[in-house]
Design an enzyme around this catalytic site. Structure first.
Site, short mmCIF file in Angstrom:
data_model
loop_
_atom_site.label_atom_id
_atom_site.label_comp_id
_atom_site.label_asym_id
_atom_site.label_seq_id
_atom_site.Cartn_x
_atom_site.Cartn_y
_atom_site.Cartn_z
CE LYS A 136 41.49 5.28 -130.37
NZ LYS A 136 41.17 3.80 -130.14
CG ASN A 137 41.49 1.29 -132.93
OD1 ASN A 137 41.58 2.35 -132.55
ND2 ASN A 137 40.25 0.86 -133.71
NE ARG B 6 42.29 -2.23 -124.07
CZ ARG B 6 42.51 -3.12 -123.04
NH1 ARG B 6 43.06 -2.92 -122.23
NH2 ARG B 6 42.19 -4.79 -123.83
CB CYS C 182 37.54 3.15 -124.66
SG CYS C 182 37.32 4.46 -125.25
NE ARG D 146 38.98 -2.91 -124.26
CZ ARG D 146 38.61 -1.69 -125.70
NH1 ARG D 146 38.52 -0.71 -124.60
NH2 ARG D 146 39.18 -1.80 -126.85
N PRO D 147 40.96 -8.23 -120.51
CG PRO D 147 40.00 -10.58 -120.96
CD PRO D 147 39.81 -8.75 -121.09
CB ILE D 148 46.33 -8.04 -122.06
CG1 ILE D 148 47.02 -7.92 -120.83
CG2 ILE D 148 45.48 -6.51 -122.76
CD1 ILE D 148 48.30 -6.72 -120.86
CG ASP D 149 43.52 -14.02 -121.50
OD1 ASP D 149 42.79 -12.78 -121.92
OD2 ASP D 149 42.71 -15.10 -122.29
CD GLN D 150 43.86 -15.59 -125.54
OE1 GLN D 150 44.31 -16.59 -127.01
NE2 GLN D 150 43.49 -16.25 -124.25
CG ASP E 24 35.47 0.12 -132.73
OD1 ASP E 24 35.70 0.94 -131.89
OD2 ASP E 24 35.66 -1.51 -132.39
NE ARG F 298 41.10 7.55 -125.31
CZ ARG F 298 41.00 6.55 -125.73
NH1 ARG F 298 40.10 5.32 -125.57
NH2 ARG F 298 41.53 5.48 -126.64
C1 UD1 Z 1 40.48 -3.16 -130.40
C2 UD1 Z 1 40.12 -1.83 -131.01
C3 UD1 Z 1 38.75 -0.97 -130.60
C4 UD1 Z 1 37.93 -2.04 -131.05
C5 UD1 Z 1 38.15 -4.53 -131.06
C6 UD1 Z 1 37.36 -4.72 -131.39
C7 UD1 Z 1 41.90 -1.06 -131.07
C8 UD1 Z 1 43.60 0.26 -130.54
N1 UD1 Z 1 41.26 -0.60 -130.20
O1 UD1 Z 1 40.21 -3.56 -129.15
O2 UD1 Z 1 38.36 -0.47 -131.12
O3 UD1 Z 1 36.32 -2.29 -130.20
O4 UD1 Z 1 40.00 -3.86 -131.38
O5 UD1 Z 1 36.82 -4.48 -132.31
O6 UD1 Z 1 42.82 -1.09 -132.39
N2 UD1 Z 1 40.58 -10.34 -125.11
C9 UD1 Z 1 40.24 -11.55 -124.17
N3 UD1 Z 1 41.62 -11.62 -123.93
C10 UD1 Z 1 42.67 -11.26 -124.50
C11 UD1 Z 1 42.33 -10.23 -126.20
C12 UD1 Z 1 40.74 -9.46 -126.23
O7 UD1 Z 1 39.43 -12.04 -123.40
O8 UD1 Z 1 44.28 -11.16 -124.19
C13 UD1 Z 1 38.36 -10.16 -125.59
C14 UD1 Z 1 37.84 -8.77 -124.82
O9 UD1 Z 1 37.22 -8.62 -123.78
C15 UD1 Z 1 36.51 -8.11 -125.80
C16 UD1 Z 1 37.55 -9.33 -127.43
O10 UD1 Z 1 38.84 -10.28 -126.60
O11 UD1 Z 1 36.05 -9.35 -125.63
C17 UD1 Z 1 37.90 -8.50 -128.55
O12 UD1 Z 1 39.27 -8.09 -127.97
P1 UD1 Z 1 40.10 -7.04 -128.62
O13 UD1 Z 1 39.92 -7.73 -129.58
O14 UD1 Z 1 41.34 -7.73 -128.36
O15 UD1 Z 1 39.78 -6.03 -128.15
P2 UD1 Z 1 41.21 -5.11 -128.15
O16 UD1 Z 1 42.45 -4.98 -129.13
O17 UD1 Z 1 41.06 -4.40 -127.28
#
Ligand code: UD1
Length: 415
Positions: A22-23, A92, A116, A121-125, A304, A396
């Site tokens: 899926k991912n 997501r 989920c 879950r921020p996307i600042d990065q 996960d 999902r």
């Molecule tokens: C992806 C996976 C999810 C998995 C996760 C961690 C997909 C669609 N989803 O989610 O199933 O559980 O990786 O392996 O592939 N973070 C920030 N800022 C950012 C991005 C992330 O602070 O801009 C933090 C998150 O809150 C979290 C950590 O970084 O604590 C890891 O998140 P991330 O690897 O980005 O997870 P996802 O890509 O959302």
């Protein structure tokens, strides 16, 4: 609203085939936007997230066709229309549209993603990376607006190791001018899968799967054919379900290397494991040792999988500690396991689990992997019927879950 019903207590036996990941799928489908001609994806899982993503691409003007486990995407007539609402909010992984549309069209307007929501879950990065490549980014009424006159390669150091940010930056940088270096990149197998697809489309990416990824931008990308890697999370869930029911199951069509962290923990618990080239056999035992589990970024134990693992740890003789270092709030399923009689205490980002027999109850899946935890727990309970609502979360990420478990001898059905 659909629900799952389980009469557990039957050891799972037989062979289960694992679908594509899926991912990976939810990143590879938007990656196809970057091509000027047809991309064919094989080994696609049958999941609601995949179906929604295919609808989203057609809303942008792509022609998408499904043939069995194949998806044929012709993105040549796509346009970057604003998509602040609708399907993008159901997923997501709709954040990958930002990198892909930015890479192809230099602009994107995408509603902030759903999916989920076990914690904010921020996307600042992701945004920091787009800005480093020269894009202007703003949040207007819950939608992210991104625009770049010209994307230029840059060096980006990720403050947190993020799967989503790493992939999104690869997507945007694939067609930028010059070289992009992502430092402190995530190393998950799905990242290598995306890099492999992009390189087959003509991109120049090296270092996928390591902490430094180098992307040399190219002017255009073309179509190709690509087979999606097996889903290591689904595979691990069946391994756990086999062990929890003291069964004997071959989990087939997997890459055992992707499952090393889980097989190591299962061996430590005293579960029998036989590893073949593309399959793993799980041999359940009457008694399991408690273990401590730390969910970490890859190659550590996957976050996960910590929820289904928690259900398995209720079957150990003694007390285990399960800590999630990736998402501190991914424990919303624990009150539901407690409703099923589990002895679990939550302390900060750790769950302290003391093994014991569970009992049937009506419970609710609060997110995808929470749903998997409740299914595993239900499969261990011989008396009564476990009823699980919130099945739409499970749909999902689990391809044909009920059929697969029934094929292994479980008494599980959907109403
Ligand atoms: C992806 C996976 C999810 C998995 C996760 C961690 C997909 C669609 N989803 O989610 O199933 O559980 O990786 O392996 O592939 N973070 C920030 N800022 C950012 C991005 C992330 O602070 O801009 C933090 C998150 O809150 C979290 C950590 O970084 O604590 C890891 O998140 P991330 O690897 O980005 O997870 P996802 O890509 O959302």
């Amino acid at each position: 609203m659909d629900k799952l019903l389980i009469v557990g207590g039957k050891p799972l036996r037989g062979t289960v085939q694992i679908s594509g990941a899926k991912n990976s799928a939810v990143a590879l489908i938007p990656a196809a936007i970057l091509a000027e001609s047809t991309v064919i994806l094989d080994n696609l899982p049958e999941l609601s997230d995949v179906a929604i993503y295919s609808e989203i691409l057609t809303e942008f003007g792509a022609v998408v066709e499904r043939k069995g486990d194949q998806m044929i995407i012709d993105p040549s007539s796509m346009r970057s229309v604003p998509m602040p609402n609708g399907n993008v909010k159901k997923l997501r992984a709709s954040y990958y549209l930002m990198g892909a549309l930015l890479g192809r069209f230099g602009e994107a307007v995408i509603g902030l993603p759903g999916g989920c929501n076990f914690e904010p879950r921020p996307i600042d990065q992701h945004i920091k990376g787009f800005e480093a490549l020269g894009a202007q980014v703003s949040n207007e009424g819950g939608a992210i607006h991104i625009r770049a006159k010209e994307l230029r390669g840059a060096k980006v150091y990720l403050d947190v190791v993020s799967v989503g940010a790493t992939i999104n930056l690869m997507l945007a940088a694939a067609r930028a001018k010059g070289v992009t270096i992502i430092e402190n990149a995530a190393k998950e197998p799905e990242i290598i899968d995306v890099a492999t697809l992009l390189n087959s489309m003509g991109a120049r990416i090296i270092g996928g799967g390591t902490e430094t990824i180098r992307i040399e931008g190219v002017d255009s990308l073309h179509g190709c054919r690509h087979s999606i890697i097996p889903d290591r999370i689904q595979a691990a869930t069946y391994m756990i379900a086999a062990a929890a029911t003291r069964g004997d199951v071959v989990v087939d069509n997997v890459i055992p290397k992707h499952l090393e962290a889980i097989t190591a923990k299962m061996l430590e618990m005293g579960i029998g494991i036989e590893e073949m080239d593309e399959s793993i056999r799980i041999i359940g035992r009457p008694d399991y040792d408690p273990v401590d589990v730390r969910a970490l970024v890859y190659p550590g134990f996957a976050t996960d999988i910590q929820s289904p693992m928690c259900s398995l740890l209720t079957q150990a003789n003694g007390t285990s500690i399960l800590t999630d270092y990736v998402f501190s709030g991914r424990f919303k399923y624990i009150p539901e396991l407690i409703r099923m009689g589990a002895n679990i205490k939550l302390e900060g980002r750790s769950a302290i689990i003391t093994g014991g027999q569970l009992s049937a109850a009506d419970v609710q899946a609060t997110d995808l992997r929470a749903g998997a935890a409740l299914v595993v727990a239900g499969l261990t309970i011989p008396d009564g019927i476990t009823t699980i609502t919130g099945v739409e979360y499970i749909d999902r990420g689990y391809d044909r879950l009920v059929d697969n478990l029934a094929g292994l001898g479980a008494e599980i059905w959907r109403e």
